[in-house]
Scaffold this motif. Sequence first.
Motif, PDB file in Angstrom:
ATOM      1  N   GLY A 127       0.768  -1.227   0.000  1.00 41.20           N
ATOM      2  CA  GLY A 127       0.000   0.000   0.000  1.00 41.20           C
ATOM      3  C   GLY A 127       0.802   1.281   0.000  1.00 41.20           C
ATOM      4  N   GLN A 128       2.123   1.181   0.059  1.00 43.44           N
ATOM      5  CA  GLN A 128       2.952   2.382   0.090  1.00 43.44           C
ATOM      6  C   GLN A 128       3.006   3.075  -1.265  1.00 43.44           C
ATOM      7  OE1 GLN A 128       6.996   1.685   1.280  1.00 43.44           O
ATOM      8  NE2 GLN A 128       7.580   3.848   1.132  1.00 43.44           N
ATOM      9  N   ALA A 129       2.843   2.310  -2.344  1.00 44.73           N
ATOM     10  CA  ALA A 129       2.882   2.840  -3.704  1.00 44.73           C
ATOM     11  C   ALA A 129       2.050   1.942  -4.594  1.00 44.73           C
ATOM     12  CB  ALA A 129       4.315   2.917  -4.214  1.00 44.73           C
ATOM     13  N   GLY A 130       1.586   2.507  -5.710  1.00 46.39           N
ATOM     14  CA  GLY A 130       0.838   1.685  -6.641  1.00 46.39           C
ATOM     15  C   GLY A 130       0.051   2.530  -7.614  1.00 46.39           C
ATOM     16  N   VAL A 131      -0.742   1.857  -8.447  1.00 46.30           N
ATOM     17  CA  VAL A 131      -1.631   2.508  -9.405  1.00 46.30           C
ATOM     18  C   VAL A 131      -2.942   1.756  -9.391  1.00 46.30           C
ATOM     19  CG1 VAL A 131      -2.015   3.107 -11.821  1.00 46.30           C
ATOM     20  CG2 VAL A 131       0.285   3.284 -10.855  1.00 46.30           C
ATOM     21  N   ALA A 138      -2.296   7.197  -9.051  1.00 48.53           N
ATOM     22  CA  ALA A 138      -0.924   6.708  -9.005  1.00 48.53           C
ATOM     23  C   ALA A 138      -0.257   7.419  -7.837  1.00 48.53           C
ATOM     24  CB  ALA A 138      -0.198   7.007 -10.316  1.00 48.53           C
ATOM     25  N   TRP A 139       0.425   6.664  -6.964  1.00 45.68           N
ATOM     26  CA  TRP A 139       0.947   7.286  -5.751  1.00 45.68           C
ATOM     27  C   TRP A 139       2.198   6.565  -5.266  1.00 45.68           C
ATOM     28  CZ3 TRP A 139      -2.620   3.456  -5.580  1.00 45.68           C
ATOM     29  CH2 TRP A 139      -2.439   2.448  -4.631  1.00 45.68           C
ATOM     30  N   ILE A 140       2.983   7.308  -4.531  1.00 44.59           N
ATOM     31  CA  ILE A 140       4.042   6.752  -3.704  1.00 44.59           C
ATOM     32  C   ILE A 140       4.145   7.645  -2.481  1.00 44.59           C
ATOM     33  CG2 ILE A 140       5.880   7.960  -4.991  1.00 44.59           C
ATOM     34  CD1 ILE A 140       7.660   5.451  -4.378  1.00 44.59           C
ATOM     35  N   ASP A 141       3.941   7.081  -1.309  1.00 48.80           N
ATOM     36  CA  ASP A 141       3.808   7.846  -0.068  1.00 48.80           C
ATOM     37  C   ASP A 141       2.691   8.882  -0.251  1.00 48.80           C
ATOM     38  OD1 ASP A 141       5.806   6.297   1.055  1.00 48.80           O
ATOM     39  OD2 ASP A 141       7.391   7.714   0.572  1.00 48.80           O
TER      40      ASP A 141
END
Length: 355
Positions: A127-131, A138-141
Amino acid sequence: MRIKRVALIIALLLGGCDQPAPEQKGFAGMGDQAQSFTPVVPGRVFSFPADHGAHDGFRIEWWYVTANLKDQQGHDFGVQWTLFRSALKPGAEQTGWGSQTVWLGHAAITSGAVHHAAERYARGGVGQAGVQLAPFEAWIDDWRFASQAPDPLSEMQLSARDKAFNYQLRLTSSRPLVLQGDKGFSQKSEEGQASYYYSQPFFHANGTLQIDGQTYTVSGPAWLDREWSSQPLTANQTGWDWFSLHLDSGEHVMLYRMRQKDGAPYLTGTWIAADGQIETLRSEQITLTPQDTAKVAGRPMPVKWTIDIPDKHFTISVDALNRNAWMNLRIPYWEGPVKISGSHPGQGYLEMTGY
């Protein structure tokens, strides 16, 4: 084109590996053979919004945004936001620490006087990063590229922050995206290495950014690039020079030059007319020439170029807004906004790797 030393970063993230990393072939190890991953072949039929998401089976892909911005006093700025996905092995994404995916994030902000860059790393599956799709994110932190719209590229929110900078931008477009190369099949070498590649060069951005405690209200054009592949380079390719150009005429140009240890670079691009019609540019149509260098991070970098496309009556000079736009990260490269003068004035972005 993106990512330097992917194999090294994977080794750092995994940690505790007893065996030394294998010698990389070609730039960033992206010339390594990838027989177990899905190949890139001509004729793919793109599907949206599904292709905005991650592509299991391919080794590497990225979501990459740049924006050329001005404040109310006319000062120029550049913003970059990139999320990379690198698969350790093919197959569907696994949850938990069994995930075979590594995520990397790069963000930067540039003015004529300063350049700040930051990075994030994450293991997939936790869950820290993904799409994700529907709604797209789209995220990271806490860095985000997200949309609540049914068509994600019609309205996006973009944000990142670090100690010296942060930005929050709204990106909008009513224009269709652009399939690069041969209907999205983007060749990178005479040997046939390629990626799947599409862009949204018609974004308009507005919002706020903060540099060293000073806040600015800004707006301007933005560009999204999406690529995925399994072996995009040959073992002989050492790096690239990539240009995305917003012209005051309403036209747009994308060019890249893949440099090689031996032989001439592989050069191609796309001419995007003001009405959105696209034309692939062949190497013989383009003259791309470094004109001036600057010593950046202890190495000479070509920070001023001329580009000639005689078929389009196009002769321009491309000059860095800030010649010291060095991404001084564990994955180092040069990336920053550029000013365009000549037959078709405008603005854009330049990325240079492998120097």
